[in-house]
Design a protein around this motif. Structure first.
Motif, PDB file in Angstrom:
ATOM      1  N   MET A   1       0.842  -1.201   0.000  1.00 52.30           N
ATOM      2  CA  MET A   1       0.000   0.000   0.000  1.00 52.30           C
ATOM      3  C   MET A   1       0.882   1.257   0.000  1.00 52.30           C
ATOM      4  SD  MET A   1      -3.246   0.897   0.210  1.00 52.30           S
ATOM      5  CE  MET A   1      -4.171   2.378   0.528  1.00 52.30           C
ATOM      6  N   MET A   2       0.688   2.096  -1.008  1.00 55.74           N
ATOM      7  CA  MET A   2       1.482   3.315  -1.117  1.00 55.74           C
ATOM      8  C   MET A   2       0.998   4.361  -0.099  1.00 55.74           C
ATOM      9  SD  MET A   2       2.095   5.721  -4.494  1.00 55.74           S
ATOM     10  CE  MET A   2       2.842   4.423  -5.468  1.00 55.74           C
ATOM     11  N   THR A   3       1.942   4.885   0.658  1.00 49.72           N
ATOM     12  CA  THR A   3       1.593   5.922   1.627  1.00 49.72           C
ATOM     13  C   THR A   3       1.723   7.309   0.981  1.00 49.72           C
ATOM     14  OG1 THR A   3       3.859   6.193   2.406  1.00 49.72           O
ATOM     15  CG2 THR A   3       2.510   4.499   3.505  1.00 49.72           C
ATOM     16  N   LYS A   4       1.241   8.296   1.691  1.00 46.99           N
ATOM     17  CA  LYS A   4       1.386   9.683   1.242  1.00 46.99           C
ATOM     18  C   LYS A   4       2.864  10.010   1.033  1.00 46.99           C
ATOM     19  CE  LYS A   4       1.062  13.248   4.140  1.00 46.99           C
ATOM     20  NZ  LYS A   4       0.517  14.293   5.022  1.00 46.99           N
ATOM     21  N   GLU A   5       3.710   9.548   1.949  1.00 43.56           N
ATOM     22  CA  GLU A   5       5.149   9.824   1.858  1.00 43.56           C
ATOM     23  C   GLU A   5       5.769   9.104   0.660  1.00 43.56           C
ATOM     24  OE1 GLU A   5       3.585  10.928   5.572  1.00 43.56           O
ATOM     25  OE2 GLU A   5       3.548   8.900   4.701  1.00 43.56           O
ATOM     26  N   ASP A   6       5.331   7.854   0.412  1.00 40.73           N
ATOM     27  CA  ASP A   6       5.821   7.114  -0.756  1.00 40.73           C
ATOM     28  C   ASP A   6       5.513   7.879  -2.039  1.00 40.73           C
ATOM     29  OD1 ASP A   6       6.663   4.983   0.812  1.00 40.73           O
ATOM     30  OD2 ASP A   6       4.785   3.880   0.562  1.00 40.73           O
ATOM     31  N   PHE A   7       4.255   8.334  -2.160  1.00 36.04           N
ATOM     32  CA  PHE A   7       3.854   9.069  -3.361  1.00 36.04           C
ATOM     33  C   PHE A   7       4.704  10.328  -3.512  1.00 36.04           C
ATOM     34  CE2 PHE A   7       1.678  12.375  -5.643  1.00 36.04           C
ATOM     35  CZ  PHE A   7       1.121  11.722  -6.738  1.00 36.04           C
ATOM     36  N   GLN A   8       4.839  11.073  -2.442  1.00 34.72           N
ATOM     37  CA  GLN A   8       5.568  12.342  -2.516  1.00 34.72           C
ATOM     38  C   GLN A   8       7.017  12.119  -2.907  1.00 34.72           C
ATOM     39  OE1 GLN A   8       3.449  15.163  -1.972  1.00 34.72           O
ATOM     40  NE2 GLN A   8       5.128  15.842  -3.276  1.00 34.72           N
ATOM     41  N   ASN A   9       7.631  11.063  -2.376  1.00 36.55           N
ATOM     42  CA  ASN A   9       9.025  10.760  -2.724  1.00 36.55           C
ATOM     43  C   ASN A   9       9.155  10.391  -4.194  1.00 36.55           C
ATOM     44  OD1 ASN A   9       9.968  11.245  -0.141  1.00 36.55           O
ATOM     45  ND2 ASN A   9       9.770   9.121   0.515  1.00 36.55           N
ATOM     46  N   LEU A  10       8.241   9.546  -4.673  1.00 31.68           N
ATOM     47  CA  LEU A  10       8.275   9.145  -6.085  1.00 31.68           C
ATOM     48  C   LEU A  10       8.003  10.336  -6.998  1.00 31.68           C
ATOM     49  CD1 LEU A  10       6.404   5.736  -5.778  1.00 31.68           C
ATOM     50  CD2 LEU A  10       8.731   6.044  -6.670  1.00 31.68           C
ATOM     51  N   TRP A  11       7.059  11.181  -6.587  1.00 35.27           N
ATOM     52  CA  TRP A  11       6.741  12.367  -7.389  1.00 35.27           C
ATOM     53  C   TRP A  11       7.962  13.294  -7.479  1.00 35.27           C
ATOM     54  CZ3 TRP A  11       2.743  13.334 -10.522  1.00 35.27           C
ATOM     55  CH2 TRP A  11       2.676  14.621 -11.072  1.00 35.27           C
ATOM     56  N   ASN A  12       8.576  13.559  -6.345  1.00 35.17           N
ATOM     57  CA  ASN A  12       9.736  14.456  -6.321  1.00 35.17           C
ATOM     58  C   ASN A  12      10.912  13.894  -7.110  1.00 35.17           C
ATOM     59  OD1 ASN A  12       8.311  16.244  -4.736  1.00 35.17           O
ATOM     60  ND2 ASN A  12       9.149  15.467  -2.803  1.00 35.17           N
ATOM     61  N   LEU A  13      11.041  12.584  -7.112  1.00 37.67           N
ATOM     62  CA  LEU A  13      12.114  11.924  -7.861  1.00 37.67           C
ATOM     63  C   LEU A  13      11.886  12.020  -9.366  1.00 37.67           C
ATOM     64  CD1 LEU A  13      14.661  10.092  -7.379  1.00 37.67           C
ATOM     65  CD2 LEU A  13      13.112   8.139  -7.649  1.00 37.67           C
ATOM     66  N   ASN A  14      10.632  11.803  -9.791  1.00 37.17           N
ATOM     67  CA  ASN A  14      10.311  11.745 -11.219  1.00 37.17           C
ATOM     68  C   ASN A  14       9.907  13.091 -11.810  1.00 37.17           C
ATOM     69  OD1 ASN A  14      10.237   8.731 -12.201  1.00 37.17           O
ATOM     70  ND2 ASN A  14       9.389   8.720 -10.136  1.00 37.17           N
ATOM     71  N   TYR A  15       9.222  13.916 -11.025  1.00 37.03           N
ATOM     72  CA  TYR A  15       8.666  15.173 -11.547  1.00 37.03           C
ATOM     73  C   TYR A  15       8.964  16.340 -10.600  1.00 37.03           C
ATOM     74  CZ  TYR A  15       6.339  11.588 -14.229  1.00 37.03           C
ATOM     75  OH  TYR A  15       6.101  10.491 -15.020  1.00 37.03           O
ATOM     76  N   PRO A  16      10.252  16.614 -10.374  1.00 34.56           N
ATOM     77  CA  PRO A  16      10.614  17.652  -9.403  1.00 34.56           C
ATOM     78  C   PRO A  16      10.222  19.067  -9.841  1.00 34.56           C
ATOM     79  CG  PRO A  16      12.564  16.897 -10.593  1.00 34.56           C
ATOM     80  CD  PRO A  16      11.448  15.991 -10.976  1.00 34.56           C
ATOM     81  N   ASN A  17       9.935  19.244 -11.124  1.00 36.04           N
ATOM     82  CA  ASN A  17       9.669  20.599 -11.638  1.00 36.04           C
ATOM     83  C   ASN A  17       8.201  20.997 -11.616  1.00 36.04           C
ATOM     84  OD1 ASN A  17      12.390  20.623 -12.198  1.00 36.04           O
ATOM     85  ND2 ASN A  17      12.130  20.140 -14.353  1.00 36.04           N
ATOM     86  N   THR A  18       7.346  20.133 -11.057  1.00 38.12           N
ATOM     87  CA  THR A  18       5.923  20.451 -11.081  1.00 38.12           C
ATOM     88  C   THR A  18       5.226  19.878  -9.854  1.00 38.12           C
ATOM     89  OG1 THR A  18       3.999  20.573 -12.560  1.00 38.12           O
ATOM     90  CG2 THR A  18       5.118  18.430 -12.419  1.00 38.12           C
ATOM     91  N   VAL A  19       3.950  20.178  -9.731  1.00 37.65           N
ATOM     92  CA  VAL A  19       3.106  19.628  -8.674  1.00 37.65           C
ATOM     93  C   VAL A  19       1.985  18.836  -9.334  1.00 37.65           C
ATOM     94  CG1 VAL A  19       3.647  21.449  -7.012  1.00 37.65           C
ATOM     95  CG2 VAL A  19       1.717  21.743  -8.586  1.00 37.65           C
ATOM     96  N   PRO A  20       1.277  17.965  -8.603  1.00 36.32           N
ATOM     97  CA  PRO A  20       0.268  17.110  -9.241  1.00 36.32           C
ATOM     98  C   PRO A  20      -1.024  17.831  -9.624  1.00 36.32           C
ATOM     99  CG  PRO A  20       0.484  16.539  -6.919  1.00 36.32           C
ATOM    100  CD  PRO A  20       1.532  17.554  -7.206  1.00 36.32           C
TER     101      PRO A  20
END
Length: 198
Positions: A1-20
């Motif tokens: 189960m993906m946590t809020k922190e997991d998502f945020q880490n993956l997002w920052n790793l893959n898409y650091p230049n934007t927000v969701p």
């Protein structure tokens, strides 16, 4: 189960230049972005079942081509709050999201992204849910988005792909500009005739 922190880490790793928030992607990752239109002649909205068939067929074909079958993806949606503190979230209210198990993300202060466009109380409240991609599995959601009744996008962190349908077509952010160019060529019949690709 993906946590809020997991998502945020993956997002920052893959898409650091934007927000969701999907309408930002084409600006923040313009070198990896392209768009298809869902209907011939860039028609915006389906008006009959034949046009719905074309729209869903196009969207399912290209998304499946990019993501593959039974691929784990994350569905992301959210809502804007203009200065009031809403207690109910769009994921609890809208029927289309009831089958998903959403996790709320940290609220985004929009004035920190674009101070000219947004005032301080303006907040975006995103949420995500884990699901899979398979053809026609998300047709109800795609229809709601195509009718401009709701907004949501899909992301595969494994494949580094964002799929952001809107009322009129689908925006894609691919892993690099070479991959983007290959798919633009493959689906050139569905591209906008406009020079800017919109």
């Amino acid at each position: 189960m993906m946590t809020k922190e997991d998502f945020q880490n993956l997002w920052n790793l893959n898409y650091p230049n934007t927000v969701p928030i999907s309408h930002l992607f084409k600006h923040d990752y313009s070198d990896r972005w392209f768009r298809i239109h869902s209907l011939p002649a860039s028609k915006r909205y389906a008006e009959n079942e034949n046009e719905w068939e074309i729209l869903l067929s196009r969207q399912n074909e290209i998304i499946t081509d990019l993501l593959g079958l039974e691929t784990p993806i994350v569905t992301v949606t959210g809502e804007y709050n203009w200065g009031d503190n809403r207690q109910i979230h769009v994921t609890d209210e809208e029927e289309i999201f009831k089958s998903f198990s959403f996790v709320r993300l940290d609220k985004i202060q929009l004035n920190k992204i674009d101070a000219e466009q947004y005032d301080e109380p303006n907040i975006y409240s995103p949420a995500f849910a884990q699901t899979i991609w398979k053809p026609n599995y998300h047709d109800k959601l795609l229809r709601e988005i195509a009718n401009d009744n709701t907004r949501a996008f899909f992301v595969s962190f494994d494949k580094n792909i964002i799929v952001a349908p809107y009322d009129g077509g689908v925006d894609f952010i691919l892993k690099d500009n070479q991959t983007r160019d290959n798919y633009k060529e493959k689906y050139k019949q569905w591209l906008s005739e406009r020079e800017d690709g919109l």
